[in-house]
Structure formats: C-alpha cells, structure tokens
Design a protein around this motif. Structure first.
Motif, PDB file in Angstrom:
ATOM      1  N   ARG A 187     -35.308  11.271  58.500  1.00  0.00           N
ATOM      2  CA  ARG A 187     -36.445  11.426  59.571  1.00  0.00           C
ATOM      3  C   ARG A 187     -37.178  10.148  60.119  1.00  0.00           C
ATOM      4  O   ARG A 187     -37.211   9.952  61.302  1.00  0.00           O
ATOM      5  N   TYR A 188     -37.213   9.103  58.998  1.00  0.00           N
ATOM      6  CA  TYR A 188     -37.814   8.064  59.847  1.00  0.00           C
ATOM      7  C   TYR A 188     -36.726   7.055  60.446  1.00  0.00           C
ATOM      8  O   TYR A 188     -37.269   6.532  61.236  1.00  0.00           O
ATOM      9  N   ARG A 190     -33.726  13.219  53.156  1.00  0.00           N
ATOM     10  CA  ARG A 190     -34.428  14.126  54.359  1.00  0.00           C
ATOM     11  C   ARG A 190     -35.429  13.106  55.006  1.00  0.00           C
ATOM     12  O   ARG A 190     -35.626  13.070  56.202  1.00  0.00           O
TER      13      ARG A 190
END
Length: 175
Positions: free
Chosen positions: A10-11, A6
């Motif tokens: 996201r990054y 996750r």
C-alpha cells in the motif's frame, strides 16, 4: 506476514502514485519531468519507507519490529515505487518521444556550460567521452537509471530505518 506485505505494498503504491502525479504536474507545467523528478525521489522514498515501517510496527505487530521485518517491508515499498514508476515512464515515453530528446538536450547543455571546468580537472578526452555518452542516451537508459537510483536510495534508507525503528520483545524476568 500478510499484514507486512499488505502495508508495504500500500505504501509503495501510494508513493508511486505521488511520483506519477508529480511527473504529470511537471509535464503539464512545461518542465521536463525526467529532469525534475530526480531530486523528488530523495524525499518521497524515505518518507514512505519510514511511515510504512512505523505503521506496521505500531498498528499490526504490537510495537515490535525485527530487523528482517523492516528490511522486507522497506524492500517491498521501494521496489514497488521503482517498478511502478518505471513502467509508467516507459508507457508515457512511448506516447511522447520528445521527452528523451529534451532530456538529452538539457544534459548536453549542462555539460557545455561546465566544459572548461571538466577539461581542466579531468581532461579533454573525458569531456568528449561524457558528451558522446550523453548524446547516445536512450529511453531505456533513462528508465533503468531512474529504477536503479530508486533501488539504491531505498536500500540505504531501509537499512537505516530498520535499525532506528527496531524493537524487540523484552525477555520476561523471574522475580
């Protein structure tokens, strides 16, 4: 493991969004984004890999990071950046086909400007071969080149960042 995926995703998505925004800024400012973004990747990818690994290590994994976790998270980050931006470039180039011809023209101009140096160092045949290769550049060549460069940069940075940020749990000693 879920947090690892996750956080990394996201990054990767945020890094992709930043590269896409810069692509659009260059495009609307009259520059050719295919030419200008090459150096930008050298700054974005390492930053997002490093801070993605650091956030996972410090916030979600008890200040511990094993090498495999760093390599896995970093790979997710740079592959996400690479594939999302490649997909965006593919779609964008479908709408503005002049981008590739402008890009090729800029590269040909660079070759012409350095023609004497190339001919002196590598020979006329090498110059002619390079000129023909650049002239035959297609959209898929540019997109694949961008993707491969992102993957290579990402892999190298991930290897280094995983070692630098690696921390193991200290063994418990008996007293």
């Amino acid at each position: 493991m879920r947090d690892l995926f996750r956080i990394s995703l996201r990054y990767g998505l945020i890094g992709s969004a930043l590269i896409i925004i810069m692509f659009m800024v260059f495009y609307f400012s009259g520059e050719n984004p295919l030419q200008e973004l090459q150096m930008f990747d050298l700054f974005i990818i390492p930053i997002f890999i490093f801070f993605g690994l650091k956030e996972y290590r410090d916030r979600y994994n008890g200040h511990l990071l094993q090498y495999w976790q760093g390599m896995t998270a970093g790979s997710i980050v740079y592959l996400t950046i690479g594939f999302v931006t490649a997909l965006f470039m593919y779609v964008f180039i479908q709408f503005d086909t002049d981008l590739i011809s402008e890009h090729v023209a800029i590269m040909l101009k660079g070759l012409e400007d350095t023609q004497t140096k190339i001919v002196e160092e590598m020979g006329a045949d090498s110059y002619i071969e390079s000129y023909e290769k650049v002239k035959a550049t297609t959209a898929s060549d540019v997109i694949l080149d961008s993707l491969v460069k992102k993957i290579i940069i990402g892999f190298l940075i991930t290897s280094v960042a995983s070692v630098v940020l690696k921390r193991k749990q200290l063994p418990i000693t008996k007293k």
